[in-house]
Scaffold this active site. Structure first.
Site, PDB file in Angstrom:
ATOM      1  N   TYR A 183      53.333 -15.306  19.556  1.00  0.00           N
ATOM      2  CA  TYR A 183      53.263 -14.387  20.695  1.00  0.00           C
ATOM      3  C   TYR A 183      54.421 -14.710  21.637  1.00  0.00           C
ATOM      4  O   TYR A 183      54.359 -15.626  22.446  1.00  0.00           O
ATOM      5  CB  TYR A 183      51.888 -14.459  21.369  1.00  0.00           C
ATOM      6  CG  TYR A 183      50.959 -13.396  20.800  1.00  0.00           C
ATOM      7  CD1 TYR A 183      50.865 -13.223  19.417  1.00  0.00           C
ATOM      8  CD2 TYR A 183      50.236 -12.537  21.609  1.00  0.00           C
ATOM      9  CE1 TYR A 183      50.065 -12.227  18.871  1.00  0.00           C
ATOM     10  CE2 TYR A 183      49.430 -11.538  21.076  1.00  0.00           C
ATOM     11  CZ  TYR A 183      49.355 -11.393  19.702  1.00  0.00           C
ATOM     12  OH  TYR A 183      48.563 -10.411  19.167  1.00  0.00           O
TER      13      TYR A 183
ATOM     14  N   HIS B 139      42.346   1.172  23.162  1.00  0.00           N
ATOM     15  CA  HIS B 139      43.708   1.266  23.730  1.00  0.00           C
ATOM     16  C   HIS B 139      44.212   2.708  23.705  1.00  0.00           C
ATOM     17  O   HIS B 139      45.374   2.968  23.394  1.00  0.00           O
ATOM     18  CB  HIS B 139      44.663   0.334  22.967  1.00  0.00           C
ATOM     19  CG  HIS B 139      44.430  -1.132  23.270  1.00  0.00           C
ATOM     20  ND1 HIS B 139      44.675  -1.688  24.502  1.00  0.00           N
ATOM     21  CD2 HIS B 139      43.958  -2.137  22.490  1.00  0.00           C
ATOM     22  CE1 HIS B 139      44.376  -2.978  24.478  1.00  0.00           C
ATOM     23  NE2 HIS B 139      43.922  -3.279  23.270  1.00  0.00           N
TER      24      HIS B 139
ATOM     25  N   ASP C 158      55.522 -13.188  24.114  1.00  0.00           N
ATOM     26  CA  ASP C 158      55.406 -12.891  25.548  1.00  0.00           C
ATOM     27  C   ASP C 158      54.864 -14.104  26.299  1.00  0.00           C
ATOM     28  O   ASP C 158      54.810 -14.102  27.526  1.00  0.00           O
ATOM     29  CB  ASP C 158      54.526 -11.663  25.808  1.00  0.00           C
ATOM     30  CG  ASP C 158      53.142 -11.781  25.200  1.00  0.00           C
ATOM     31  OD1 ASP C 158      53.000 -12.407  24.127  1.00  0.00           O
ATOM     32  OD2 ASP C 158      52.189 -11.252  25.799  1.00  0.00           O
TER      33      ASP C 158
ATOM     34  N   ASP D 117      49.516   3.006  23.742  1.00  0.00           N
ATOM     35  CA  ASP D 117      48.523   2.091  24.315  1.00  0.00           C
ATOM     36  C   ASP D 117      47.955   2.762  25.559  1.00  0.00           C
ATOM     37  O   ASP D 117      48.317   3.895  25.885  1.00  0.00           O
ATOM     38  CB  ASP D 117      49.141   0.716  24.620  1.00  0.00           C
ATOM     39  CG  ASP D 117      48.149  -0.410  24.327  1.00  0.00           C
ATOM     40  OD1 ASP D 117      47.066  -0.392  24.950  1.00  0.00           O
ATOM     41  OD2 ASP D 117      48.434  -1.280  23.483  1.00  0.00           O
TER      42      ASP D 117
ATOM     43  N   TRP E 122      45.936 -12.091  14.312  1.00  0.00           N
ATOM     44  CA  TRP E 122      46.533 -12.450  15.610  1.00  0.00           C
ATOM     45  C   TRP E 122      45.672 -13.423  16.411  1.00  0.00           C
ATOM     46  O   TRP E 122      46.189 -14.232  17.163  1.00  0.00           O
ATOM     47  CB  TRP E 122      46.839 -11.182  16.438  1.00  0.00           C
ATOM     48  CG  TRP E 122      45.655 -10.480  17.043  1.00  0.00           C
ATOM     49  CD1 TRP E 122      44.815  -9.606  16.424  1.00  0.00           C
ATOM     50  CD2 TRP E 122      45.199 -10.585  18.401  1.00  0.00           C
ATOM     51  NE1 TRP E 122      43.867  -9.144  17.297  1.00  0.00           N
ATOM     52  CE2 TRP E 122      44.079  -9.725  18.531  1.00  0.00           C
ATOM     53  CE3 TRP E 122      45.613 -11.285  19.526  1.00  0.00           C
ATOM     54  CZ2 TRP E 122      43.379  -9.565  19.722  1.00  0.00           C
ATOM     55  CZ3 TRP E 122      44.917 -11.137  20.721  1.00  0.00           C
ATOM     56  CH2 TRP E 122      43.815 -10.294  20.809  1.00  0.00           C
TER      57      TRP E 122
ATOM     58  N   GLU F  80      40.658  -5.093  20.065  1.00  0.00           N
ATOM     59  CA  GLU F  80      40.104  -5.063  21.421  1.00  0.00           C
ATOM     60  C   GLU F  80      39.439  -3.726  21.749  1.00  0.00           C
ATOM     61  O   GLU F  80      39.783  -3.082  22.742  1.00  0.00           O
ATOM     62  CB  GLU F  80      41.227  -5.357  22.424  1.00  0.00           C
ATOM     63  CG  GLU F  80      41.867  -6.711  22.214  1.00  0.00           C
ATOM     64  CD  GLU F  80      42.994  -7.017  23.181  1.00  0.00           C
ATOM     65  OE1 GLU F  80      43.098  -8.168  23.608  1.00  0.00           O
ATOM     66  OE2 GLU F  80      43.787  -6.105  23.513  1.00  0.00           O
TER      67      GLU F  80
HETATM   68  C1  ACM Z   1      46.623  -7.970  20.424  1.00  0.00           C
HETATM   69  O1  ACM Z   1      47.327  -8.877  20.880  1.00  0.00           O
HETATM   70  N1  ACM Z   1      45.734  -7.359  21.194  1.00  0.00           N
HETATM   71  C2  ACM Z   1      46.751  -7.541  19.040  1.00  0.00           C
END
Ligand code: ACM
Ligand code: ZN
Length: 544
Positions: free
Chosen positions: A422, A268, A424, A198, A397, A332
């Site tokens: 998710y 990324h 996190d 990343d 996602w 992204e």
């Molecule tokens: C992501 O959470 N950007 C895949």
């Protein structure tokens, strides 16, 4: 005198062995098996006189027997021998065997007075039976365990049962990854999605491009908290050698877990650009990211060099990871640089595309290359925005709708929506000392448990394209192993029921089974969140 002492101690031993009450096993486990049918008849008494017997000479079955012996030793202290045998149903034994008429991941367990038989459709199915057995046995140092007569028949609801761990934003050691794989195995999960690169760090050795690790694996500082103005200015880094990655693949394989590596491209990529600035539209200089979020600098899709670079990287990766799939990210990716770059503009024009649709051209080229090398691609759902081939598998996602639409169009889909998967996100809306994540909203254990991946209204054909479910542990704010475990548990247990169990949902019953499971978390040294058991929460000030 000596003889008297020996006789007394013999009598004492007899008294303690005959009077120590049996500790009862319970089949109330997580994930819940498809069918548990209690049988009439006497229970099986497990003790150090029991043997583990595996039928056949298969290496995997021998290893399965050893797994079972190790689990039982850890849980109860009982050390059992493991031996090969030719026939089923040995006396006072746990016999593990296969029956090729059953599905690969299917297993059954039968317990009666004479013994226990675990039968799997393959060694993998047997492994899941072993997980069920080790979770049924109580966490208790005892030589006397009573297992009620039962017949369990079980198989998973979904074939893809994954967890993703981001090892770029923070780096985790090989030992920790193994501990995490053990936790996945405990939950019958079978895919470890390894987010290896990343903006903030490139974490896998690529021999043809040594600067990816000598430069790209290190950042010279990390922003403090949620993109504050404060940088800690401390060098942070780490990467896995190819030998270490192979070690992880093998460790996972023995636990029937496939490792799918992810190289996130064409966005990324700040860490790779810092190492090889000629791969970006502006030529740099670039630095490995210090802050979280999205960076405008991405691979220059108008430069042939980036295709050679990506193919070289994917080729080395394919040699390390035998999985059918490679994850090529694709999320992204801003298009601003492509819109301004003459090279990108030229390629877009040549193919009748715009900066906005150029990513699809890149994705299709990567897919073609990987297909030629016997692999298939997975990409985050943004790759749907280009005109991509139906053969690409989509990881949904940004909610569930993208995945549902992709499945209707014939793509295979893995559901991993921010709304449920998710990990996190915090686990509660009351901010606690232990949960510093600044992400908006929270995802409770109950919310994860309630997730239904096959939405009403989807066609049967689309439903057949939903391969399974995965949760993601992004680590911008999870800097140490304990934080990863805390954010994973016990939501991972709830997820395992979504992935594995077909039974109707009952959160109250699940909570009881989960509460029992926490003794295993404690025994194995896993940190877990206590919101479901507030009485267990400790205040750091209480001891003083
Ligand atoms: C992501 O959470 N950007 C895949
Ligand atoms: Zn460009």
């Amino acid at each position: 005198m000596n003889r008297i002492i020996i006789i007394i101690s013999l009598i004492m031993t007899m008294i303690t062995t005959t009077t120590s009450a049996a500790v009862k096993a319970s089949y109330d486990i997580v994930p819940l098996p498809a069918s548990i049918s209690m049988q009439k008849g006497e229970p099986f008494m497990l003790s150090s006189a029991t043997r583990i017997v595996y039928v056949g000479s298969d290496e995997a079955m021998k290893r399965n027997a050893k797994f079972l012996a190790d689990y039982l030793a850890q849980t109860t202290g009982i050390k059992l021998s493991t031996n090969a045998a030719s026939g089923k149903a040995q006396k006072n034994a746990i016999t593990i065997c296969t029956d090729s008429k059953m599905g690969e991941e299917t297993y059954s367990i039968s317990v009666d007075k004479k013994g226990i038989v675990v039968t799997g459709g393959s060694a993998k199915g047997v492994f899941y039976g072993i997980q069920t057995l080790r979770k049924s046995v109580p966490v208790s140092k005892t030589d006397n365990i009573e297992l009620s007569a039962v017949r369990i028949a079980d198989q998973p609801r979904f074939g893809y049962r994954g967890m993703m761990l981001d090892c770029s934003r923070h780096f985790f050691t090989v030992d920790f990854i193994k501990k995490y794989l053990d936790l996945m195995a405990m939950h019958n999960m079978n895919v470890f999605h390894w987010h290896l690169t990343d903006d903030q760090g490139w974490r896998i050795e690529i021999k043809k491009y040594p600067r990816l690790t000598s430069i790209g694996s290190k950042r010279s500082g990390t922003i403090v908290g949620f993109n504050s103005m404060v940088d800690d200015q401390r060098e942070y880094g780490g990467f896995y050698t190819q030998d270490q990655a192979r070690e992880i693949v093998e460790y996972a394989r023995q636990r029937y877990i496939t490792v799918i590596p992810e190289i996130d491209m064409p966005g990324h990529m700040k860490a790779a650009l810092a190492a090889y600035p000629e791969l970006g539209c502006t030529g740099g200089p670039y630095e490995v990211g210090h802050r979280w979020g999205i960076y405008l600098d991405v691979l220059c899709l108008g430069n042939e060099k980036i295709y050679a670079f990506c193919e070289d990287v994917l080729k080395e990766l394919s040699d390390i990871f035998p999985a059918e799939y490679v994850h090529i990210g694709g999320d992204e990716t801003p298009t601003e640089r492509w819109a301004e770059c003459p090279k990108c503009q030229a390629v877009a024009k040549e193919h009748g595309l715009t900066a906005k649709t150029l990513q699809g051209y890149f994705t299709n080229r990567m897919e073609r290359f990987l297909n030629q090398n016997g692999k298939r691609i997975i990409g985050w759902d943004e790759i749907l925005e280009g005109d991509i081939n139906q053969s690409a598998t989509i990881m949904s996602w940004r909610g569930t709708a993208n995945g549902e639409k992709a499945a209707e169009k014939g793509h295979d889909v893995i559901m991993s929506p921010t709304t449920y998967c998710y990990f996190d996100f915090c686990q509660t809306d009351t901010s606690t000392l232990y949960e510093p994540s600044p992400r908006d909203g929270f995802i409770s254990v109950e919310k994860v448990y309630g997730y239904e991946p096959l939405a009403e209204g989807m066609s049967e054909k689309a439903k057949s394209h939903i391969l399974g479910v995965q949760a993601n542990v992004w680590t911008e704010y999870l800097a140490c192993p304990q934080a990863v475990e805390y954010y994973s548990l016990p939501r991972m247990s709830a997820l395992s029921e979504v992935q594995w169990s077909s039974a109707p949902k009952d959160f109250g019953a699940f909570k009881q089974r989960l509460t029992r499971m926490t003794s295993l978390f404690k025994l194995c040294g896993y940190t877990y969140a206590h919101h479901l058991w507030p009485e267990e929460m400790i205040s750091p000030w209480e001891d003083n």
